[in-house]
Design a protein around this motif. Sequence first.
Motif, PDB file in Angstrom:
ATOM      1  N   VAL A 278      47.617  50.447  39.983  1.00  0.00           N
ATOM      2  CA  VAL A 278      46.900  49.196  40.214  1.00  0.00           C
ATOM      3  C   VAL A 278      45.580  49.395  40.960  1.00  0.00           C
ATOM      4  O   VAL A 278      44.678  48.565  40.873  1.00  0.00           O
ATOM      5  CB  VAL A 278      47.802  48.189  40.967  1.00  0.00           C
ATOM      6  CG1 VAL A 278      48.054  48.646  42.407  1.00  0.00           C
ATOM      7  CG2 VAL A 278      47.224  46.787  40.936  1.00  0.00           C
ATOM      8  N   HIS A 279      45.449  50.523  41.698  1.00  0.00           N
ATOM      9  CA  HIS A 279      44.222  50.769  42.440  1.00  0.00           C
ATOM     10  C   HIS A 279      44.099  52.253  42.768  1.00  0.00           C
ATOM     11  O   HIS A 279      45.104  52.934  42.991  1.00  0.00           O
ATOM     12  CB  HIS A 279      44.175  49.963  43.734  1.00  0.00           C
ATOM     13  CG  HIS A 279      45.451  50.016  44.536  1.00  0.00           C
ATOM     14  ND1 HIS A 279      46.020  51.204  44.969  1.00  0.00           N
ATOM     15  CD2 HIS A 279      46.279  49.040  44.968  1.00  0.00           C
ATOM     16  CE1 HIS A 279      47.128  50.947  45.635  1.00  0.00           C
ATOM     17  NE2 HIS A 279      47.325  49.645  45.654  1.00  0.00           N
ATOM     18  N   THR A 280      42.912  52.755  42.783  1.00  0.00           N
ATOM     19  CA  THR A 280      42.680  54.129  43.215  1.00  0.00           C
ATOM     20  C   THR A 280      41.597  54.126  44.280  1.00  0.00           C
ATOM     21  O   THR A 280      40.725  53.256  44.288  1.00  0.00           O
ATOM     22  CB  THR A 280      42.239  55.027  42.046  1.00  0.00           C
ATOM     23  OG1 THR A 280      41.076  54.468  41.431  1.00  0.00           O
ATOM     24  CG2 THR A 280      43.348  55.167  41.021  1.00  0.00           C
ATOM     25  N   ALA A 281      41.676  55.100  45.166  1.00  0.00           N
ATOM     26  CA  ALA A 281      40.657  55.283  46.195  1.00  0.00           C
ATOM     27  C   ALA A 281      40.246  56.746  46.194  1.00  0.00           C
ATOM     28  O   ALA A 281      41.096  57.639  46.171  1.00  0.00           O
ATOM     29  CB  ALA A 281      41.187  54.883  47.576  1.00  0.00           C
ATOM     30  N   HIS A 282      38.970  56.981  46.206  1.00  0.00           N
ATOM     31  CA  HIS A 282      38.438  58.337  46.085  1.00  0.00           C
ATOM     32  C   HIS A 282      38.916  59.232  47.223  1.00  0.00           C
ATOM     33  O   HIS A 282      39.085  58.785  48.367  1.00  0.00           O
ATOM     34  CB  HIS A 282      36.909  58.277  46.073  1.00  0.00           C
ATOM     35  CG  HIS A 282      36.258  59.557  45.668  1.00  0.00           C
ATOM     36  ND1 HIS A 282      35.785  60.471  46.583  1.00  0.00           N
ATOM     37  CD2 HIS A 282      36.010  60.080  44.442  1.00  0.00           C
ATOM     38  CE1 HIS A 282      35.255  61.502  45.934  1.00  0.00           C
ATOM     39  NE2 HIS A 282      35.375  61.295  44.638  1.00  0.00           N
ATOM     40  N   PHE A 283      39.132  60.508  46.912  1.00  0.00           N
ATOM     41  CA  PHE A 283      39.625  61.461  47.910  1.00  0.00           C
ATOM     42  C   PHE A 283      38.644  61.683  49.056  1.00  0.00           C
ATOM     43  O   PHE A 283      38.984  62.302  50.057  1.00  0.00           O
ATOM     44  CB  PHE A 283      39.971  62.802  47.258  1.00  0.00           C
ATOM     45  CG  PHE A 283      38.852  63.424  46.448  1.00  0.00           C
ATOM     46  CD1 PHE A 283      37.833  64.132  47.060  1.00  0.00           C
ATOM     47  CD2 PHE A 283      38.833  63.294  45.072  1.00  0.00           C
ATOM     48  CE1 PHE A 283      36.804  64.700  46.326  1.00  0.00           C
ATOM     49  CE2 PHE A 283      37.815  63.863  44.317  1.00  0.00           C
ATOM     50  CZ  PHE A 283      36.792  64.572  44.945  1.00  0.00           C
ATOM     51  N   ALA A 284      37.409  61.153  48.939  1.00  0.00           N
ATOM     52  CA  ALA A 284      36.421  61.332  50.004  1.00  0.00           C
ATOM     53  C   ALA A 284      36.862  60.711  51.320  1.00  0.00           C
ATOM     54  O   ALA A 284      36.407  61.111  52.383  1.00  0.00           O
ATOM     55  CB  ALA A 284      35.075  60.745  49.579  1.00  0.00           C
ATOM     56  N   GLY A 286      40.415  59.877  51.530  1.00  0.00           N
ATOM     57  CA  GLY A 286      41.839  60.188  51.544  1.00  0.00           C
ATOM     58  C   GLY A 286      42.755  59.008  51.715  1.00  0.00           C
ATOM     59  O   GLY A 286      43.660  59.040  52.544  1.00  0.00           O
ATOM     60  N   SER A 287      42.556  57.938  50.936  1.00  0.00           N
ATOM     61  CA  SER A 287      43.349  56.734  51.123  1.00  0.00           C
ATOM     62  C   SER A 287      44.292  56.417  49.969  1.00  0.00           C
ATOM     63  O   SER A 287      44.968  55.396  50.001  1.00  0.00           O
ATOM     64  CB  SER A 287      42.427  55.529  51.343  1.00  0.00           C
ATOM     65  OG  SER A 287      41.796  55.609  52.586  1.00  0.00           O
ATOM     66  N   GLY A 288      44.372  57.269  48.951  1.00  0.00           N
ATOM     67  CA  GLY A 288      45.228  56.971  47.813  1.00  0.00           C
ATOM     68  C   GLY A 288      46.692  56.863  48.190  1.00  0.00           C
ATOM     69  O   GLY A 288      47.386  55.897  47.834  1.00  0.00           O
ATOM     70  N   THR A 289      47.206  57.852  48.924  1.00  0.00           N
ATOM     71  CA  THR A 289      48.609  57.829  49.337  1.00  0.00           C
ATOM     72  C   THR A 289      48.854  56.719  50.353  1.00  0.00           C
ATOM     73  O   THR A 289      49.895  56.049  50.332  1.00  0.00           O
ATOM     74  CB  THR A 289      49.011  59.188  49.927  1.00  0.00           C
ATOM     75  OG1 THR A 289      48.731  60.210  48.961  1.00  0.00           O
ATOM     76  CG2 THR A 289      50.481  59.223  50.283  1.00  0.00           C
ATOM     77  N   LYS A 290      47.895  56.502  51.228  1.00  0.00           N
ATOM     78  CA  LYS A 290      48.007  55.406  52.205  1.00  0.00           C
ATOM     79  C   LYS A 290      48.191  54.070  51.486  1.00  0.00           C
ATOM     80  O   LYS A 290      49.066  53.276  51.835  1.00  0.00           O
ATOM     81  CB  LYS A 290      46.751  55.369  53.065  1.00  0.00           C
ATOM     82  CG  LYS A 290      46.572  54.102  53.899  1.00  0.00           C
ATOM     83  CD  LYS A 290      45.201  54.067  54.551  1.00  0.00           C
ATOM     84  CE  LYS A 290      44.884  52.717  55.165  1.00  0.00           C
ATOM     85  NZ  LYS A 290      45.743  52.385  56.303  1.00  0.00           N
ATOM     86  N   LEU A 291      47.384  53.826  50.448  1.00  0.00           N
ATOM     87  CA  LEU A 291      47.483  52.568  49.716  1.00  0.00           C
ATOM     88  C   LEU A 291      48.846  52.439  49.050  1.00  0.00           C
ATOM     89  O   LEU A 291      49.451  51.362  49.045  1.00  0.00           O
ATOM     90  CB  LEU A 291      46.373  52.475  48.671  1.00  0.00           C
ATOM     91  CG  LEU A 291      44.967  52.191  49.190  1.00  0.00           C
ATOM     92  CD1 LEU A 291      43.945  52.296  48.065  1.00  0.00           C
ATOM     93  CD2 LEU A 291      44.886  50.805  49.828  1.00  0.00           C
ATOM     94  N   ALA A 292      49.347  53.522  48.466  1.00  0.00           N
ATOM     95  CA  ALA A 292      50.638  53.483  47.785  1.00  0.00           C
ATOM     96  C   ALA A 292      51.772  53.159  48.762  1.00  0.00           C
ATOM     97  O   ALA A 292      52.631  52.305  48.487  1.00  0.00           O
ATOM     98  CB  ALA A 292      50.900  54.816  47.096  1.00  0.00           C
TER      99      ALA A 292
END
Length: 780
Positions: A278-284, A286-292
């Motif tokens: 539903v959403h991605t956040a760039h690794f710059a 590092g928030s992808g896992t946080k959002l999940a």
Amino acid sequence: MKIVCIGGGPAGLYFGLLMKQLNPAHQVRVIERNKPYDTFGWGVVFSDATMDNMRLWDRTSADQIQAAFNHWDDIELLFKGRRIRSGGHGFVGIGRKKLLNILQARCEALGVELVFEQDVSSDEDFSDADLVIASDGINSRIRSKYADVFQPDIVTRPNRYIWLGTKRLYDAFTFDFQQTEHGWFQAHIYKFDEHTSTFIVECPEHVWLAHGLDKADQDQSIAFCEQLFAGNLAGEKLMTNARHLRGSAWLNFQRVTCGQWWLQNRHGSHVVLMGDAVHTAHFAIGSGTKLAIEDAIELTRQFQLHGDAPEHIPTVLAAYQELRRVETLRLQNAAWNAMEWFEVCGTRYCDQLPPEQFMYSMLTRSQRISHENLRLRDAAWLQGYERWFAERAGLPQPAALPPTPPMFTPYTVRGVTLKNRVVVSPMAQYSATDGVPGDYHLVHLGARAMGGAAMVFAEMTCTSPDARITPGCPGLWTDEQGAAWTRIVDWVHANTDARMAVQLGHAGAKGSTRRAWDGIDQPLADDDTEPNWPLLSASPQQYLPGTSQVSRAMTEADMDRVLADFVAATQRAADAGFDWLELHCAHGYLLSSFISTLTNQRTDAYGGSLANRLRYPLRVFNAVRAAWPAERPMSVRISAHDWVEGGITPADAVEIARAFKAAGADLIDCSSGQVSKAEKPVYGRMFQTPFADRVRQEAGIATIAVGAISEADHVNSIIAAGRADLCAVARPHLANPAWTLTEAARIGYTPQPWPKQYRSAKGQLEAGFARQAAQAKASA
């Protein structure tokens, strides 16, 4: 409830264990296509706030994750032979495999059913489920199946990256920038377990192609990166744990957003997207896992609040979507800013900024970390940077005294030195009589000149009666007006150390309107008291469709007359003693109407290409520059973005700035919009600063940042990062003429001088702010 999580990543696993913990009667299955305890990828980054949240929801898994974490506070930059380090940033990293293994084991302990090696293609495979969690990743099949409902917006970004690992261990989150004959590469490096570090290599597409990496296989790409970063790797190798790939191993980041997050399928099951689906956040950042993880927490929280029976699912999902959308967009915007910084750093910053400033710019790239936030993280580093910045600006810094904040450093252009980097924006007051500024203007401008700003702009000053926006606009087409301005400028020079600037403009198709408080942009009543006057523009137009007067296209004779008016006004401005002149080429006014494709439909030499559209504004600029004293600066205000498809873009703004620079402009004042009522601007704090930043770096000319700059922290961040050279502050100066003095006191900059008449208030204000700061620190 019967719950199925499609995808055994962090979102699916964590939601599964939380719901089983919430109510052991729930039947929860997590379906994963990989083998048991088998996953791919290197390290992931968490924030301390996410960990605090996880401890509240499942202490057992949080403690295990905490024990496996690698902590580091420092960010280190390797750039142009320099090694610069800043502390206090508080990252934690863990191997993706380790994280998932912990969550898998916790799911099993709670009774969540884990199903491995099953590749799910449809939610309808689980027609008996009450709730289906589509946590099936960035290439979600479920999202694609219902694309008409979920309304995904997927943007593929231009940079290429390859996600690798190394056995070399790093004690800081390290950024390594390496220049090649074709451009710049950067590596994002961090340790995530006792043996391994993540090593992401990134570069622009054109650099990737120039090195032939599009034709390189995975092993060849790794060998290239090992050679490029050999000095950093110190003999260690780079590794991949991706499956065997045919062709290139390099990826493009995809930004995913969705208009809708959930639906009810034809079997009655509710399907909700979670995590990268539903959403991605760039690794710059590092928030992808946080959002999940926080998706899983919030959805569980809503079931806890509203009830976890099937009949509550629609209410829960609606609340979940609303709450998570706000937080997700905030983080995605920050990630987007950081991502864009890395995408353009090779062309915009690497060659233009010295290492010290490059470091500051990189640390503040997301605009979530501000100047004062850096002080909280690493006061010693920031003070060292402030001292470096001030000395570079020509301001000696005694070692025994605190350094001067960037906003209070001087700035010199031609023969004019501004005492600091704050200027009062031109703000229309509509209070002149027949173009003559009076006592109101003396008080208004004089008060702000005493308020600490380095320079005060008078509002747009018109070059002829038909150049006015309203009957209340001031002008410089008569000697009487010139004398009135001389009185104001002389007063400011005699009583303050502020400089005075004039902004010359012609309203064009936006003229002959009422004063703002009588109906902004509305045409005059056209009676005997205030009759309308004919309007000129690049092409016939009506600013307010169906309402405004229609302008006529300028002829050559009109152009000659208006140019002569600008020159005459310039000469009067010089005689009045103004220190600085700005030519108004923005906001849909006359000169702006030539520049924008939205308002210029001419087929002669003044229409068509950008070079043609700039022809008349440059003609006026050249004539004004020739009439303006050579030792006094001249800036140009432009609309750097029309916010309308087909209009001026930030890329166009760079070319516009280059043209005015070549003609002799000293600075570009980067505003935007107000060219068309069809505009759809994206507002936010400092929302126009990126335009000033881009123009400054790419066109190689100094800039003025404007727009939603409302506190010292904003100004310091902008100036320190080199995003602009001056900050123009508007509405805060309307609310508080002494805004600059107030902000100096707020941040504790006590060396800021005050007018002698007001000095008795200085200590009291500074003490009040110091007391507030101490109380806030004590209660934190």
